[in-house]
Scaffold this active site. Structure first.
Site, PDB file in Angstrom:
ATOM      1  CB  ALA A  20      -0.870  -0.021   1.136  1.00  0.00           C
ATOM      2  N   GLY A  21       0.271   2.228  -0.214  1.00  0.00           N
ATOM      3  CA  GLY A  21       0.839   3.513  -0.030  1.00  0.00           C
ATOM      4  C   GLY A  21       2.320   3.837  -0.401  1.00  0.00           C
ATOM      5  NE  ARG A  44      -2.480  -4.982   3.614  1.00  0.00           N
ATOM      6  CZ  ARG A  44      -2.960  -4.010   3.267  1.00  0.00           C
ATOM      7  NH1 ARG A  44      -4.253  -3.195   3.409  1.00  0.00           N
ATOM      8  NH2 ARG A  44      -2.180  -2.905   3.689  1.00  0.00           N
ATOM      9  CG  ASP A  73       4.213  -9.725  10.944  1.00  0.00           C
ATOM     10  OD1 ASP A  73       4.571  -8.588  11.153  1.00  0.00           O
ATOM     11  OD2 ASP A  73       3.289 -10.254  11.401  1.00  0.00           O
ATOM     12  CG  ASN A 116       7.351   1.946   3.309  1.00  0.00           C
ATOM     13  OD1 ASN A 116       7.011   3.319   3.409  1.00  0.00           O
ATOM     14  ND2 ASN A 116       6.393   1.108   3.204  1.00  0.00           N
ATOM     15  CB  SER A 145       7.265  10.771  10.622  1.00  0.00           C
ATOM     16  OG  SER A 145       6.289  11.493  10.726  1.00  0.00           O
ATOM     17  CE1 TYR A 189       3.985   6.496  12.757  1.00  0.00           C
ATOM     18  CE2 TYR A 189       3.695   9.291  12.828  1.00  0.00           C
ATOM     19  CZ  TYR A 189       3.772   7.985  12.426  1.00  0.00           C
ATOM     20  OH  TYR A 189       4.340   8.017  10.924  1.00  0.00           O
TER      21      TYR A 189
HETATM   22  P1  NDP Z   1       0.065   2.305   4.523  1.00  0.00           P
HETATM   23  O1  NDP Z   1      -0.823   1.989   5.620  1.00  0.00           O
HETATM   24  O2  NDP Z   1      -0.502   2.944   3.316  1.00  0.00           O
HETATM   25  O3  NDP Z   1       1.142   1.481   4.417  1.00  0.00           O
HETATM   26  C1  NDP Z   1       1.821   0.916   5.460  1.00  0.00           C
HETATM   27  C2  NDP Z   1       2.439  -0.477   5.036  1.00  0.00           C
HETATM   28  O4  NDP Z   1       3.311  -1.061   6.063  1.00  0.00           O
HETATM   29  C3  NDP Z   1       1.621  -1.412   4.432  1.00  0.00           C
HETATM   30  O5  NDP Z   1       2.052  -1.981   2.945  1.00  0.00           O
HETATM   31  C4  NDP Z   1       1.523  -2.489   5.566  1.00  0.00           C
HETATM   32  O6  NDP Z   1       1.225  -3.686   4.650  1.00  0.00           O
HETATM   33  C5  NDP Z   1       3.017  -2.508   5.948  1.00  0.00           C
HETATM   34  N1  NDP Z   1       2.880  -3.015   7.407  1.00  0.00           N
HETATM   35  C6  NDP Z   1       2.182  -2.554   8.478  1.00  0.00           C
HETATM   36  N2  NDP Z   1       2.648  -3.496   9.513  1.00  0.00           N
HETATM   37  C7  NDP Z   1       3.369  -4.468   8.935  1.00  0.00           C
HETATM   38  C8  NDP Z   1       3.972  -5.523   9.530  1.00  0.00           C
HETATM   39  N3  NDP Z   1       4.041  -5.971  10.695  1.00  0.00           N
HETATM   40  N4  NDP Z   1       4.767  -6.352   8.420  1.00  0.00           N
HETATM   41  C9  NDP Z   1       4.999  -6.051   7.312  1.00  0.00           C
HETATM   42  N5  NDP Z   1       4.490  -4.879   6.818  1.00  0.00           N
HETATM   43  C10 NDP Z   1       3.662  -4.095   7.551  1.00  0.00           C
HETATM   44  O7  NDP Z   1       1.055   3.938   5.205  1.00  0.00           O
HETATM   45  P2  NDP Z   1       2.195   4.695   4.335  1.00  0.00           P
HETATM   46  O8  NDP Z   1       2.524   4.171   2.881  1.00  0.00           O
HETATM   47  O9  NDP Z   1       1.407   6.133   4.302  1.00  0.00           O
HETATM   48  O10 NDP Z   1       3.289   4.768   5.196  1.00  0.00           O
HETATM   49  C11 NDP Z   1       4.579   4.265   4.969  1.00  0.00           C
HETATM   50  C12 NDP Z   1       5.465   4.606   6.076  1.00  0.00           C
HETATM   51  O11 NDP Z   1       5.788   6.044   5.947  1.00  0.00           O
HETATM   52  C13 NDP Z   1       5.019   4.178   7.439  1.00  0.00           C
HETATM   53  O12 NDP Z   1       6.625   3.847   8.028  1.00  0.00           O
HETATM   54  C14 NDP Z   1       4.787   5.537   8.016  1.00  0.00           C
HETATM   55  O13 NDP Z   1       4.980   5.702   9.443  1.00  0.00           O
HETATM   56  C15 NDP Z   1       5.511   6.816   7.175  1.00  0.00           C
HETATM   57  N6  NDP Z   1       5.005   7.993   7.251  1.00  0.00           N
HETATM   58  C16 NDP Z   1       3.635   8.281   6.758  1.00  0.00           C
HETATM   59  C17 NDP Z   1       3.394   9.594   6.323  1.00  0.00           C
HETATM   60  C18 NDP Z   1       2.022   9.853   5.976  1.00  0.00           C
HETATM   61  O14 NDP Z   1       1.436  10.918   6.163  1.00  0.00           O
HETATM   62  N7  NDP Z   1       1.379   8.992   5.260  1.00  0.00           N
HETATM   63  C19 NDP Z   1       3.990  10.601   6.845  1.00  0.00           C
HETATM   64  C20 NDP Z   1       5.387  10.261   7.438  1.00  0.00           C
HETATM   65  C21 NDP Z   1       5.924   9.048   7.766  1.00  0.00           C
HETATM   66  P3  NDP Z   1       0.340  -5.088   5.239  1.00  0.00           P
HETATM   67  O15 NDP Z   1      -0.665  -4.545   5.956  1.00  0.00           O
HETATM   68  O16 NDP Z   1       0.028  -5.807   3.925  1.00  0.00           O
HETATM   69  O17 NDP Z   1       1.434  -5.641   6.122  1.00  0.00           O
HETATM   70  C1  8X3 Z   2       2.818  10.713   9.489  1.00  0.00           C
HETATM   71  C2  8X3 Z   2       2.807  12.240   9.354  1.00  0.00           C
HETATM   72  O1  8X3 Z   2       2.083  14.244  11.121  1.00  0.00           O
HETATM   73  O2  8X3 Z   2       0.405  12.396  10.694  1.00  0.00           O
HETATM   74  O3  8X3 Z   2       3.973  10.404   9.993  1.00  0.00           O
HETATM   75  O4  8X3 Z   2       2.413  12.032  12.094  1.00  0.00           O
HETATM   76  S1  8X3 Z   2       1.847  12.709  10.912  1.00  0.00           S
END
Ligand code: NDP
Ligand code: 8X3
Length: 251
Positions: free
Chosen positions: A12-13, A35, A56, A83, A136, A149
């Site tokens: 995702a993301g 997933r 995981d 990530n 972040s 967080y």
């Molecule tokens: P998403 O929720 O879209 O994606 C998160 C990903 O992490 C998914 O692919 C999920 O896959 C995976 N994940 C979660 N838990 C596990 C696990 N136990 N093992 C393996 N994979 C895992 O989030 P983002 O893409 O937005 O975030 C990605 C990163 O960037 C994160 O570390 C987040 O903290 C950071 N970030 C995000 C920001 C934002 O505003 N969106 C800003 C700053 C930082 P699955 O569930 O299939 O395992």
């Molecule tokens: C994600 C950005 O500001 O929601 O890390 O914490 S914030």
């Protein structure tokens, strides 16, 4: 030069955007996450440049054996993108669910250090590599409800900088990528446990960064000359800035 890139949380993301961008850049991507059907979808979309590999990151045993279990030709990882991560809840610390705090620590801290420990010896042996860790702005600027967080992301930044201290003089680069508000991912839906209204409200009236913007940054860092290390990089959309220090005054 083509690189073999391991991306955690590619379902995702940002992770999916990294996979698409890196394959487009001509690299090979090992895409991980829990997933499996999402990983298979990415493999169908991106072809032989992508290897789906369920993982995981909170499963220490699976992480320890992960690199050796990869197919021949995929075990020499040039770039690791830590990530996978999540935020859970936005309520005050005194009402927080301890299980959610533990899950953030297990994923955002233990997951990152375990995967790094599994991949780093190979990089050191080859004297070549790049590690990109997703921090972040929450690791630098506290906000109400950010508590654990934000603290996990402060860990990511310090871990990145401390890795550099051990790796000085080697051809292994480490960057802490620290974005602010990014839309187009599942981050807020996960934080609010599928409450779509709450998740959408986070981005209401704002133009956040996109996962593709973060992938652009990662692509740039990987392509820099090998002697250049970006220690940390902080990114925000123009609609966001660090807030002034808060003072709660008596009525
Ligand atoms: P998403 O929720 O879209 O994606 C998160 C990903 O992490 C998914 O692919 C999920 O896959 C995976 N994940 C979660 N838990 C596990 C696990 N136990 N093992 C393996 N994979 C895992 O989030 P983002 O893409 O937005 O975030 C990605 C990163 O960037 C994160 O570390 C987040 O903290 C950071 N970030 C995000 C920001 C934002 O505003 N969106 C800003 C700053 C930082 P699955 O569930 O299939 O395992
Ligand atoms: C994600 C950005 O500001 O929601 O890390 O914490 S914030």
């Amino acid at each position: 030069m083509q690189q073999t890139i391991l991306v955690t949380g590619a379902t995702a993301g940002f992770g999916a955007a990294f996979a698409r961008r890196f394959v487009k850049d001509g690299h090979r991507v090992i895409a991980t996450g829990r997933r499996v059907e999402r990983l298979d979808g990415l493999a169908k979309e991106l072809g032989e440049g992508l290897l789906p590999a369920p993982l995981d990151v909170t499963d220490a045993g699976a992480v320890a054996g992960f690199v050796d279990a990869l197919p021949a030709g995929w075990r020499e990882i040039d770039v690791l993108v830590n990530n996978a991560g999540l935020a859970l809840g936005l309520g005050p610390a005194w009402e927080a669910d301890l299980a959610e705090w533990d899950q953030m620590v297990a994923t955002n801290i233990s997951g990152v250090i375990h995967v790094t420990r599994a991949v780093l010896p190979g990089m050191v042996a080859r004297d070549r590599g790049v590690i990109l860790n997703l921090g972040s702005i929450a690791g630098t600027y506290p906000y109400p409800g950010g508590h654990v967080y934000g603290a996990t992301k402060a860990f990511v930044e310090q871990f990145s900088l401390n890795l550099r201290a051990d790796l000085v003089g080697k051809n292994i680069r480490v960057t802490s990528i620290e974005p602010g508000m990014v839309g187009g991912s599942e981050f807020s839906a996960v934080r609010f446990k599928g409450d779509e209204k709450k998740a959408a409200d986070v981005y209401k009236g704002a133009r956040p960064l996109t996962p593709e913007d973060i992938a652009e940054t990662a692509s740039w860092i990987i392509g820099l000359p090998a002697h250049m290390n970006v220690n940390r990089i902080e990114l925000m959309p123009v609609c966001q800035a660090s807030a002034p220090l808060a003072i709660k005054r008596k009525e």
